[in-house]
Design a protein around this motif. Structure first.
Motif, PDB file in Angstrom:
ATOM      1  N   SER A  95     -11.641   8.059  -7.045  1.00  0.00           N
ATOM      2  CA  SER A  95     -11.702   6.927  -6.129  1.00  0.00           C
ATOM      3  C   SER A  95     -12.450   5.764  -6.773  1.00  0.00           C
ATOM      4  O   SER A  95     -13.421   5.960  -7.514  1.00  0.00           O
ATOM      5  CB  SER A  95     -12.407   7.343  -4.836  1.00  0.00           C
ATOM      6  OG  SER A  95     -12.527   6.239  -3.942  1.00  0.00           O
ATOM      7  N   ASP A  96     -11.993   4.548  -6.490  1.00  0.00           N
ATOM      8  CA  ASP A  96     -12.690   3.351  -6.963  1.00  0.00           C
ATOM      9  C   ASP A  96     -13.903   3.015  -6.103  1.00  0.00           C
ATOM     10  O   ASP A  96     -14.667   2.113  -6.444  1.00  0.00           O
ATOM     11  CB  ASP A  96     -11.731   2.152  -6.968  1.00  0.00           C
ATOM     12  CG  ASP A  96     -10.600   2.321  -7.972  1.00  0.00           C
ATOM     13  OD1 ASP A  96     -10.854   2.938  -9.029  1.00  0.00           O
ATOM     14  OD2 ASP A  96      -9.472   1.855  -7.692  1.00  0.00           O
ATOM     15  N   GLY A 113      -7.338  -1.522  -5.021  1.00  0.00           N
ATOM     16  CA  GLY A 113      -7.792  -0.321  -5.699  1.00  0.00           C
ATOM     17  C   GLY A 113      -7.443   0.942  -4.931  1.00  0.00           C
ATOM     18  O   GLY A 113      -6.614   0.935  -4.015  1.00  0.00           O
ATOM     19  N   THR A 114      -8.126   2.033  -5.295  1.00  0.00           N
ATOM     20  CA  THR A 114      -7.823   3.350  -4.748  1.00  0.00           C
ATOM     21  C   THR A 114      -9.002   3.909  -3.970  1.00  0.00           C
ATOM     22  O   THR A 114     -10.137   3.874  -4.436  1.00  0.00           O
ATOM     23  CB  THR A 114      -7.470   4.334  -5.883  1.00  0.00           C
ATOM     24  OG1 THR A 114      -6.329   3.852  -6.586  1.00  0.00           O
ATOM     25  CG2 THR A 114      -7.162   5.722  -5.333  1.00  0.00           C
ATOM     26  N   HIS A 124     -15.470  10.435  -0.949  1.00  0.00           N
ATOM     27  CA  HIS A 124     -14.779   9.623  -1.942  1.00  0.00           C
ATOM     28  C   HIS A 124     -15.754   9.290  -3.069  1.00  0.00           C
ATOM     29  O   HIS A 124     -16.889   8.886  -2.807  1.00  0.00           O
ATOM     30  CB  HIS A 124     -14.263   8.323  -1.329  1.00  0.00           C
ATOM     31  CG  HIS A 124     -13.487   8.496  -0.054  1.00  0.00           C
ATOM     32  ND1 HIS A 124     -14.090   8.872   1.126  1.00  0.00           N
ATOM     33  CD2 HIS A 124     -12.174   8.346   0.218  1.00  0.00           C
ATOM     34  CE1 HIS A 124     -13.166   8.939   2.082  1.00  0.00           C
ATOM     35  NE2 HIS A 124     -11.992   8.622   1.549  1.00  0.00           N
ATOM     36  N   TYR A 159      -5.296   9.877  -0.123  1.00  0.00           N
ATOM     37  CA  TYR A 159      -5.091   9.001  -1.271  1.00  0.00           C
ATOM     38  C   TYR A 159      -4.480   7.701  -0.756  1.00  0.00           C
ATOM     39  O   TYR A 159      -3.316   7.677  -0.335  1.00  0.00           O
ATOM     40  CB  TYR A 159      -4.172   9.641  -2.303  1.00  0.00           C
ATOM     41  CG  TYR A 159      -3.955   8.760  -3.518  1.00  0.00           C
ATOM     42  CD1 TYR A 159      -4.817   8.814  -4.609  1.00  0.00           C
ATOM     43  CD2 TYR A 159      -2.890   7.864  -3.564  1.00  0.00           C
ATOM     44  CE1 TYR A 159      -4.630   8.004  -5.713  1.00  0.00           C
ATOM     45  CE2 TYR A 159      -2.687   7.049  -4.661  1.00  0.00           C
ATOM     46  CZ  TYR A 159      -3.563   7.113  -5.735  1.00  0.00           C
ATOM     47  OH  TYR A 159      -3.376   6.301  -6.816  1.00  0.00           O
ATOM     48  N   ASN A 160      -5.257   6.639  -0.760  1.00  0.00           N
ATOM     49  CA  ASN A 160      -4.786   5.327  -0.346  1.00  0.00           C
ATOM     50  C   ASN A 160      -4.888   4.361  -1.521  1.00  0.00           C
ATOM     51  O   ASN A 160      -5.971   4.174  -2.078  1.00  0.00           O
ATOM     52  CB  ASN A 160      -5.615   4.788   0.824  1.00  0.00           C
ATOM     53  CG  ASN A 160      -5.371   5.555   2.109  1.00  0.00           C
ATOM     54  OD1 ASN A 160      -4.446   6.360   2.190  1.00  0.00           O
ATOM     55  ND2 ASN A 160      -6.193   5.318   3.101  1.00  0.00           N
ATOM     56  N   ARG A 161      -3.773   3.767  -1.889  1.00  0.00           N
ATOM     57  CA  ARG A 161      -3.732   2.821  -2.995  1.00  0.00           C
ATOM     58  C   ARG A 161      -3.335   1.442  -2.458  1.00  0.00           C
ATOM     59  O   ARG A 161      -2.255   1.286  -1.880  1.00  0.00           O
ATOM     60  CB  ARG A 161      -2.715   3.276  -4.042  1.00  0.00           C
ATOM     61  CG  ARG A 161      -2.492   2.319  -5.213  1.00  0.00           C
ATOM     62  CD  ARG A 161      -3.710   2.246  -6.103  1.00  0.00           C
ATOM     63  NE  ARG A 161      -3.443   1.380  -7.269  1.00  0.00           N
ATOM     64  CZ  ARG A 161      -4.379   1.048  -8.151  1.00  0.00           C
ATOM     65  NH1 ARG A 161      -5.614   1.521  -8.020  1.00  0.00           N
ATOM     66  NH2 ARG A 161      -4.084   0.270  -9.158  1.00  0.00           N
ATOM     67  N   TYR A 162      -4.224   0.456  -2.623  1.00  0.00           N
ATOM     68  CA  TYR A 162      -3.999  -0.897  -2.126  1.00  0.00           C
ATOM     69  C   TYR A 162      -3.718  -1.825  -3.308  1.00  0.00           C
ATOM     70  O   TYR A 162      -4.509  -1.892  -4.252  1.00  0.00           O
ATOM     71  CB  TYR A 162      -5.212  -1.388  -1.347  1.00  0.00           C
ATOM     72  CG  TYR A 162      -5.583  -0.487  -0.192  1.00  0.00           C
ATOM     73  CD1 TYR A 162      -4.834  -0.474   0.968  1.00  0.00           C
ATOM     74  CD2 TYR A 162      -6.679   0.376  -0.275  1.00  0.00           C
ATOM     75  CE1 TYR A 162      -5.151   0.363   2.023  1.00  0.00           C
ATOM     76  CE2 TYR A 162      -7.006   1.215   0.773  1.00  0.00           C
ATOM     77  CZ  TYR A 162      -6.241   1.202   1.925  1.00  0.00           C
ATOM     78  OH  TYR A 162      -6.561   2.032   2.958  1.00  0.00           O
ATOM     79  N   ALA A 203      -9.706   7.501  -2.625  1.00  0.00           N
ATOM     80  CA  ALA A 203      -9.223   8.878  -2.635  1.00  0.00           C
ATOM     81  C   ALA A 203     -10.363   9.809  -2.251  1.00  0.00           C
ATOM     82  O   ALA A 203     -11.480   9.674  -2.750  1.00  0.00           O
ATOM     83  CB  ALA A 203      -8.679   9.249  -4.014  1.00  0.00           C
ATOM     84  N   MET A 260      -0.076   5.157   1.101  1.00  0.00           N
ATOM     85  CA  MET A 260      -1.164   5.876   1.763  1.00  0.00           C
ATOM     86  C   MET A 260      -0.711   7.283   2.146  1.00  0.00           C
ATOM     87  O   MET A 260       0.373   7.462   2.710  1.00  0.00           O
ATOM     88  CB  MET A 260      -1.621   5.108   3.003  1.00  0.00           C
ATOM     89  CG  MET A 260      -2.128   3.710   2.703  1.00  0.00           C
ATOM     90  SD  MET A 260      -2.738   2.836   4.182  1.00  0.00           S
ATOM     91  CE  MET A 260      -1.193   2.486   5.016  1.00  0.00           C
ATOM     92  N   ALA A 274       0.824  -1.209   0.000  1.00  0.00           N
ATOM     93  CA  ALA A 274       0.000   0.000   0.000  1.00  0.00           C
ATOM     94  C   ALA A 274       0.856   1.256   0.000  1.00  0.00           C
ATOM     95  O   ALA A 274       1.956   1.285   0.558  1.00  0.00           O
ATOM     96  CB  ALA A 274      -0.931   0.015   1.200  1.00  0.00           C
TER      97      ALA A 274
END
Length: 373
Positions: free
Chosen positions: A228-229, A189-190, A222, A160-163, A192, A139, A137
């Motif tokens: 954001s996803d 996914g993201t 979000h 913004y967090n991307r996993y 945001a 983040m 991640a």
């Protein structure tokens, strides 16, 4: 929903009643005598999920050019770590206070490839539902708030967090229903978001407060507009109050209280739900042991200087997660604990914190810079 909003309003009113002071009470001296302080602390700890973890905590306390006695010190904390299980994390967080406290910015950036435990969603999940989650991640959460009057700040915050590469371990003791569960966000996914933030901050110090109060109200939205996803919104309330009983007004005997709530609405992934536990709230519970749409907690802590640079604390916490007010009143959790403190900076308190807490069938040991709240 209406009862949840009533609870939010009630917490806000309770937090507002904390106010007594009119301006921040900075204990720091003017910038021409304030000395920047660096603290360097290597460490090694053990946990079953990580084996041996080695890392370093680096702290910088400073004032920007032009800041005087009316400006509280800023700080930057850096924490890289690596484990014998080939896991790693890099944490960087800061609080920057501009001269005259005209604006304040805080932020946290994390890169990590680290395991976590997942027990499902709800406040009554069992240990048998435990599953290990491996993921990578990136983040970031940050806010920028401008002074609207002394001690009060308003602005924006972003996240913004991307996993990536999310993998759930098989749940060997789960029943058929649990095995077939669709976990929101399991594909990664993201997440945001962007929102507003308001702070009423009259603490004498942002890192080791002994007097004053703090109230934060913040929102995040979000959706597609924020790239954001996932589509969801969140509201956070955080109210704190500090009483200094030391006759010398140096923070030798402090009673600290905090009430906090996090409320999530929409389709949030499992890692973005309100999560109970960790080194700040509900110490003694693994962070994320219980998670759901909403989370409310309250804690009280007594901090006492002992001798030289050492101090000790005792604390108690109560809280819960749930998908409604009624649900949060079921299976309420509580913890108690104690800790030791080592002041790493005599001129501007910076405590190395070691806490141990126990709850119902659970416990936790924590080490970090700064107080829990």
């Amino acid at each position: 929903m209406k009862k949840t909003l009533l609870l939010v309003v009630g917490m806000l009113v309770a937090g507002m009643s904390f106010a007594q002071e009119a301006t921040p009470d900075s204990t720091a001296t003017a910038n021409d005598t304030y000395k920047t302080k660096y603290t360097f602390l290597p460490y090694a700890i053990y946990a079953p999920e990580t084996s041996v973890e080695g890392g370093v905590l680096i702290l910088r306390q400073f004032k920007p050019k032009g800041a005087g006695a009316d400006t509280r010190p800023s700080n930057i904390e850096f924490n890289p770590a690596y484990t014998l299980n080939n896991q790693w994390k890099i944490n960087l967080k800061h609080t920057y206070i501009a001269p005259g406290e005209k604006w304040i910015t805080t932020g946290r950036f994390t890169l990590r490839k680290f395991p976590e435990k997942y027990f499902g969603i709800g406040n009554n999940t069992s240990d048998a539902q435990e599953r290990r989650v491996d993921w990578t991640a990136a983040m970031f959460t940050g806010d920028w708030a401008k002074q609207v009057k002394p001690g009060m700040f308003a602005g924006v915050q972003v996240k913004y967090n991307r996993y990536m590469n999310v993998m759930f371990e098989d749940c060997l003791e789960c029943n058929d229903e649990q095995l077939g569960e669709v976990i929101p966000g399991e594909e990664g996914g993201t997440a945001a978001g962007i929102g507003l933030i308001y702070k009423w901050d009259l603490r004498n110090s942002v890192m080791t407060p002994v007097r004053g109060h703090y109230l934060e109200v913040s929102t995040l939205h979000h959706g597609k507009a924020t790239l954001s996803d996932y589509g969801f919104s969140s509201l956070k309330l955080d109210a704190r109050k500090y009483f200094d009983f030391s006759s010398a007004q140096n923070g030798g005997s402090v009673l600290a209280m905090q009430a906090m709530g996090q409320f999530t609405f929409g389709d949030a992934p499992f890692r973005e739900l309100a999560m109970l536990g960790g080194d700040g709230q509900m110490r003694g519970y693994y962070f994320g042991r219980y998670r759901d749409d909403h989370y409310v907690t309250a804690q009280v802590e007594y901090r006492q200087d002992l001798f030289w640079r050492f101090g000790a604390t005792a604390f108690a916490t109560v809280g819960n997660v749930g998908n409604s007010v009624e649900n949060m009143m079921e299976n309420i959790k509580g913890t108690v604990g104690a800790g030791l403190r080592l002041n790493m900076n005599k001129k501007d308190r910076a405590h190395l914190r070691l806490d141990y807490a126990v709850g119902n069938g659970t416990s936790g040991l924590y080490m970090t810079f700064g107080e829990a709240f």
